[in-house]
Scaffold this active site. Sequence first.
Site, PDB file in Angstrom:
ATOM      1  N   ARG A  31      12.474  -6.833  -5.592  1.00 47.30           N
ATOM      2  CA  ARG A  31      12.324  -5.930  -4.435  1.00 47.30           C
ATOM      3  C   ARG A  31      12.649  -6.648  -3.130  1.00 47.30           C
ATOM      4  NH1 ARG A  31       6.596  -3.260  -4.463  1.00 47.30           N
ATOM      5  NH2 ARG A  31       6.118  -5.429  -4.835  1.00 47.30           N
ATOM      6  N   ASN A  39       8.732  -0.685  -7.137  1.00 46.11           N
ATOM      7  CA  ASN A  39       8.528  -0.864  -8.568  1.00 46.11           C
ATOM      8  C   ASN A  39       8.041   0.450  -9.160  1.00 46.11           C
ATOM      9  OD1 ASN A  39       9.181  -3.591  -8.587  1.00 46.11           O
ATOM     10  ND2 ASN A  39       7.074  -4.269  -8.403  1.00 46.11           N
TER      11      ASN A  39
END
Length: 99
Positions: free
Chosen positions: A20, A38
Amino acid sequence: MSRAILQVMIRGRVQGVGYRAWVEYQATASGLEGWVRNRRDGSVEALFAGAPKHVADMVALCRHGPPSAKVDSVTSETSRVDELNLRRAGEAFSVLPTV
């Protein structure tokens, strides 16, 4: 100037490896708007908006990810501008909580 908006799903070993943060850095460096998060199934989902070439280049980068990731697949589909509303106020690109 035309604008592309793509929603991308990345599967593989992509959680817990800095994926990320890597996406946020790459997207911001490319001048893209959007978000990354996520998912509970172990995948990473992202939305990229911007110049079509920059969006396409970002999707290509996602196929490799950071060195510690192992990407199995990347799928993308055209998305709507209202999906950008998931970003945090005042941010061009946001890292969102897990869904």
